[in-house]
Scaffold this motif. Structure first.
Motif, PDB file in Angstrom:
ATOM      1  N   HIS B 287       0.862  -1.191   0.000  1.00  0.00           N
ATOM      2  CA  HIS B 287       0.000   0.000   0.000  1.00  0.00           C
ATOM      3  C   HIS B 287       0.895   1.238   0.000  1.00  0.00           C
ATOM      4  O   HIS B 287       1.622   1.467   0.972  1.00  0.00           O
ATOM      5  N   ASP B 288       0.850   2.014  -1.065  1.00  0.00           N
ATOM      6  CA  ASP B 288       1.649   3.232  -1.126  1.00  0.00           C
ATOM      7  C   ASP B 288       0.780   4.432  -0.806  1.00  0.00           C
ATOM      8  O   ASP B 288      -0.182   4.723  -1.518  1.00  0.00           O
ATOM      9  N   SER B 289       1.152   5.116   0.265  1.00  0.00           N
ATOM     10  CA  SER B 289       0.427   6.316   0.672  1.00  0.00           C
ATOM     11  C   SER B 289       0.946   7.469  -0.179  1.00  0.00           C
ATOM     12  O   SER B 289       1.982   8.055   0.105  1.00  0.00           O
ATOM     13  N   LEU B 290       0.229   7.771  -1.273  1.00  0.00           N
ATOM     14  CA  LEU B 290       0.768   8.681  -2.283  1.00  0.00           C
ATOM     15  C   LEU B 290       0.893  10.116  -1.783  1.00  0.00           C
ATOM     16  O   LEU B 290       1.728  10.869  -2.265  1.00  0.00           O
ATOM     17  N   ALA B 291       0.074  10.478  -0.798  1.00  0.00           N
ATOM     18  CA  ALA B 291       0.107  11.857  -0.311  1.00  0.00           C
ATOM     19  C   ALA B 291       1.306  12.094   0.612  1.00  0.00           C
ATOM     20  O   ALA B 291       1.627  13.235   0.948  1.00  0.00           O
ATOM     21  N   ASP B 292       1.936  10.987   1.057  1.00  0.00           N
ATOM     22  CA  ASP B 292       3.076  11.141   1.971  1.00  0.00           C
ATOM     23  C   ASP B 292       4.034   9.982   1.737  1.00  0.00           C
ATOM     24  O   ASP B 292       4.252   9.142   2.603  1.00  0.00           O
ATOM     25  N   SER B 293       4.630   9.964   0.527  1.00  0.00           N
ATOM     26  CA  SER B 293       5.419   8.788   0.162  1.00  0.00           C
ATOM     27  C   SER B 293       6.694   8.676   0.993  1.00  0.00           C
ATOM     28  O   SER B 293       7.270   7.601   1.100  1.00  0.00           O
ATOM     29  N   ASP B 294       7.139   9.769   1.602  1.00  0.00           N
ATOM     30  CA  ASP B 294       8.332   9.684   2.449  1.00  0.00           C
ATOM     31  C   ASP B 294       8.000   9.306   3.884  1.00  0.00           C
ATOM     32  O   ASP B 294       8.878   8.991   4.677  1.00  0.00           O
ATOM     33  N   GLY B 295       6.727   9.371   4.227  1.00  0.00           N
ATOM     34  CA  GLY B 295       6.320   8.994   5.573  1.00  0.00           C
ATOM     35  C   GLY B 295       6.683  10.017   6.639  1.00  0.00           C
ATOM     36  O   GLY B 295       6.829   9.667   7.804  1.00  0.00           O
ATOM     37  N   VAL B 296       6.831  11.283   6.254  1.00  0.00           N
ATOM     38  CA  VAL B 296       7.249  12.285   7.235  1.00  0.00           C
ATOM     39  C   VAL B 296       6.081  13.101   7.777  1.00  0.00           C
ATOM     40  O   VAL B 296       6.225  13.792   8.789  1.00  0.00           O
ATOM     41  N   ASN B 297       4.919  13.007   7.122  1.00  0.00           N
ATOM     42  CA  ASN B 297       3.781  13.815   7.558  1.00  0.00           C
ATOM     43  C   ASN B 297       2.940  13.024   8.559  1.00  0.00           C
ATOM     44  O   ASN B 297       2.329  12.022   8.201  1.00  0.00           O
ATOM     45  N   PRO B 298       2.907  13.460   9.788  1.00  0.00           N
ATOM     46  CA  PRO B 298       2.213  12.679  10.823  1.00  0.00           C
ATOM     47  C   PRO B 298       0.690  12.671  10.648  1.00  0.00           C
ATOM     48  O   PRO B 298       0.011  11.865  11.272  1.00  0.00           O
ATOM     49  N   THR B 299       0.155  13.553   9.805  1.00  0.00           N
ATOM     50  CA  THR B 299      -1.306  13.596   9.649  1.00  0.00           C
ATOM     51  C   THR B 299      -1.786  12.669   8.542  1.00  0.00           C
ATOM     52  O   THR B 299      -2.976  12.607   8.257  1.00  0.00           O
ATOM     53  N   ILE B 300      -0.851  11.955   7.902  1.00  0.00           N
ATOM     54  CA  ILE B 300      -1.219  11.069   6.784  1.00  0.00           C
ATOM     55  C   ILE B 300      -0.658   9.670   7.065  1.00  0.00           C
ATOM     56  O   ILE B 300       0.481   9.539   7.511  1.00  0.00           O
ATOM     57  N   PRO B 301      -1.461   8.618   6.853  1.00  0.00           N
ATOM     58  CA  PRO B 301      -0.960   7.267   7.138  1.00  0.00           C
ATOM     59  C   PRO B 301       0.266   6.931   6.291  1.00  0.00           C
ATOM     60  O   PRO B 301       0.376   7.375   5.148  1.00  0.00           O
ATOM     61  N   ASN B 302       1.158   6.147   6.878  1.00  0.00           N
ATOM     62  CA  ASN B 302       2.350   5.725   6.150  1.00  0.00           C
ATOM     63  C   ASN B 302       2.028   4.596   5.173  1.00  0.00           C
ATOM     64  O   ASN B 302       0.999   3.953   5.267  1.00  0.00           O
ATOM     65  N   SER B 303       2.981   4.379   4.283  1.00  0.00           N
ATOM     66  CA  SER B 303       2.869   3.225   3.380  1.00  0.00           C
ATOM     67  C   SER B 303       3.019   1.951   4.199  1.00  0.00           C
ATOM     68  O   SER B 303       3.667   1.939   5.242  1.00  0.00           O
ATOM     69  N   GLN B 304       2.392   0.888   3.681  1.00  0.00           N
ATOM     70  CA  GLN B 304       2.426  -0.389   4.404  1.00  0.00           C
ATOM     71  C   GLN B 304       2.672  -1.533   3.444  1.00  0.00           C
ATOM     72  O   GLN B 304       2.175  -1.544   2.314  1.00  0.00           O
ATOM     73  N   PHE B 305       3.396  -2.517   3.954  1.00  0.00           N
ATOM     74  CA  PHE B 305       3.469  -3.797   3.256  1.00  0.00           C
ATOM     75  C   PHE B 305       2.633  -4.779   4.077  1.00  0.00           C
ATOM     76  O   PHE B 305       2.775  -4.858   5.301  1.00  0.00           O
TER      77      PHE B 305
END
Lengths: 264, 431
Positions: B287-305
């Protein structure tokens, strides 16, 4: 003159064989072909009347499509349920194998779910009836050993004993096969106390498209009471069912042109 | 509650005449009756079937957030199918008085047209229920909407799936089968929002239950879901793709504080095959969280495998057991912890789950006992779903069961629902 002389011994041999009783295994295999492999494919509507030990009645109605991959071997089958209303749209799909467990799927329309069913005991209730899965798709003759108990002018009576008694609920069964149709007309299963506790019977047979066919059958639970009758109608054989209708496509989108009930 | 009793009375009245008119009734099972009972295309017009159902559920302990009623459904389902000129029309509609929310509701679960475009292509357009993937109550590649409120309140399993307004194209080829589903307007999950159940909200720092529900920002974008699949010698192989949004509103708008559904893309694959005496399945998804692909924005879920292994087998005659092992691996977990305003409540990097299902049926196939259990070793929480179903006859069905939650901490996925343990009873009349 010469060709006739050559045929003569052939005729004599055939006549001699006909008078000899075939091996029990050969009789059973012929009965299996007559019961489950008539024609290259087949369609039938079926309905069940299930009566439990308390006398309560339930119904099932479905259409069966079947196509043989090889006579006596692998087979595709689909069962489309139309009644009662809570199972309407449910489809059961089986790929029968003779060398491994059958593949089975159940389509549940409410969830749009194609549920695969693990290989299980085939001697359990088929959709709540007294019929077992094995009665519907056929018991592999290789699972039992057979001996002839009786032969009359019109039937054979054989005894089947399981090679693996721990896998089944019976210790032995007796099957009566009509000589003219080679259809089993009565099967009684016995328990360890030598009591018959389950009886499967053909109540009516008919010849359809040249194939002797059971059109009305019954299973009785002799121990607990209760029975299921099953009737077949709109039976036809050798329709030329395409291979590709036996697929996931037909679970979600039943092949309407092949399910249209009519007497051909 | 009075409405429920009224509906109960209606259910009783409804059932009486239907039994009399049952065309299969009585002992008419001889040859003369053949024509009356067979449901042939020519002899019947559109047949309307359905059911009436009463469902009551109660909390097992008092909650500071809600009264005791967790399920109070008086439901009428009507469904019909009509075939006209190559098109199959399906309608399934529910009318419902929901006593837990004190409101009347109507829900069309299916309103679709299915037809063949060419010999190899089918289309189904309209409101429909859609399901794929191999998980049992675990979804890695199935992004069709779920109704978690129904799931946790003891409604029939059917209601876990919410309908999609979508167009589905299916291609059947010799080498590959394809399904393409286009949902013009995003269909979110019916997530736990507070109307019926309380849950943990990290922004509030506690368990909350907003009485009017959580008002997520509605998302008007479209969704695409793709499946390519093939069965070879009884081995089912599939690949999946999804382009759309997180199904639960897990992102939070930093300006307004309102939750919303952030962009998501997923790719995955699955296999299912007979193994030994049973069935084995495995499924993965990225699952790629396209709005926060670097995973640095705490208000957006991170990408998951996500990964799943499953096995099911008949243990003894009529008793089937299954086990699933499931992993959610949060990517960029270090960055998430570093930027999170509440690192103490963030998910672990690896959330693990074990599920088991035991199903037993009696000899006559009218009683089903089932126990589904979730246990998370990483969160030390869990959820148990015991259920008994009894089918009295073709008309009457009874179901009773419980939804139980276990926890070590109140912010974990199942732990947050611990005020919501409930027991339910449902009575259904099919017609």
């Amino acid at each position: 003159m010469k060709p006739l002389l050559m045929i003569l011994p052939l005729l004599l041999t055939t006549a001699a064989v006909a008078q000899q009783t075939p091996e029990p295994k050969a009789i059973i295999e012929q009965a299996e072909l007559a019961s489950y492999y008539a024609g290259d494919d087949g369609r039938s509507a079926a309905r069940m009347l299930i009566t439990d030990a308390q006398g309560r009645k339930q119904m099932r109605q479905f259409i069966i499509l079947r196509k043989d991959r090889e006579d006596g071997g692998a087979q595709d089958m689909m069962v489309f349920f139309s009644r009662p209303s809570d199972v309407r749209g449910t489809v059961f799909r089986v790929v029968k194998h003779d060398d491994r467990d059958d593949d089975r799927w159940l389509y549940l329309p409410g969830l749009d779910l194609v549920k695969r069913i693990s290989a299980g005991d085939k001697r359990t209730s088929f959709v709540g009836s007294h019929f077992f899965y094995e009665d519907v798709s056929g018991r592999n003759p290789d699972l039992d050993t057979f001996r002839l108990l009786e032969e009359t002018d019109d039937h054979y009576r054989l005894e089947g004993s399981p090679k693996k008694p721990e896998d089944v609920e019976f210790t032995r069964y007796e099957v009566t096969i009509a000589k003219d149709s080679m259809l089993p007309v009565k099967i009684e299963f016995f328990d360890g106390k030598e009591q018959p506790y389950r009886r499967v019977e053909a109540l009516e047979t008919d010849t359809i498209d040249g194939h002797p066919t059971v059109t009305h059958s019954r299973v009785q639970d002799l121990r607990n009471g209760g029975e299921t009758q099953m009737q077949f109608r709109f039976i036809s054989y050798d329709l030329g069912l395409p291979d590709d209708i036996f697929s996931e496509r037909s679970l979600r989108n039943p092949p309407r042109e092949w399910l249209n009930l009519r007497d051909d | 509650m009075r409405t429920l009793l009224l509906m109960a009375a209606c259910l009783t009245v409804l059932s009486a005449p239907a039994q009399e008119t049952d065309e299969w009734g009585g002992d008419d099972w001889d040859d003369g009756q053949w024509d009356s009972g067979w449901d042939t295309e020519s002899s019947s017009g559109p047949l309307v079937t359905g059911f009436a159902e009463l469902g009551l559920g109660t909390r097992l302990e008092s909650s500071p957030y809600h009264d005791r009623l967790t399920l109070g459904d008086a439901r009428l389902r009507l469904e019909t199918e009509h075939y006209w000129d190559g098109v199959t029309f399906d309608i399934k509609a529910d009318g419902l008085y929901d006593a837990a929310l004190s409101k009347w509701q109507g829900e069309v679960r299916e309103l679709s047209a299915q037809f063949q475009i060419s010999e190899d292509i089918d289309a189904k357009v309209g409101r429909q229920i859609l399901t794929w993937g191999t998980g049992d109550f675990l979804f890695l590649n199935d992004f069709f909407p779920k109704d978690w409120q129904s799931f946790f309140s003891g409604r029939d399993d059917e209601y876990l799936k919410a309908p999609s307004d979508a167009a589905k194209l299916s291609f059947y080829g010799d080498w590959l089968n394809l399904n393409l589903v286009w949902t013009p307007e995003f269909d979110p999950d019916n997530a736990i929002t507070g109307e019926r159940f309380s849950f943990f909200n990290p922004w509030a720092g506690q368990i909350i239950a907003p009485p009017s529900g959580i008002n997520a920002v509605s998302q008007n974008g479209d969704e695409w879901a793709l499946r390519a699949y093939k069965t070879v010698n009884g081995i089912e192989l599939a690949a999946y793709g999804y382009w759309g949004y997180q199904k639960s509103p897990e992102a939070v708008d930093s300006l307004t504080g309102r939750p919303y559904h952030s962009r998501l893309r997923s790719l995955g694959a699955s296999i299912r095959l007979p193994l030994g005496e049973g069935l084995f399945n495995a499924e993965i998804a990225q699952h790629d969280s396209l709005a926060d692909s670097d995973g640095v924005n705490p208000t957006i879920p991170n990408s998951q495998f996500r990964a799943l292994l499953g096995y099911e087998q008949e243990i003894i005659t009529r008793l089937t057991g299954s086990v699933q092992l499931y992993l959610e691996h949060n990517q960029d977990h270090g960055k998430a912890l570093a930027t999170s305003p509440f690192p103490q409540w963030e998910d672990a990097q690896n959330r693990t789950l074990v599920t088991t299902r035991l199903t037993w049926r009696n000899r006559t196939d009218d009683i089903t006992l089932s126990l589904f259990g979730f246990y998370s070793p990483s969160d030390d929480d869990g959820h148990l779903r015991p259920r008994v179903e009894y089918r009295l006859n073709d008309q009457w069905q009874f179901s009773t069961g419980m939804n139980l939650f276990f926890r070590d901490q109140s912010h974990s996925f199942f732990g947050q629902f611990h005020h919501n343990d409930n027991a339910y009873l449902r009575v259904r009349y099919n017609f």
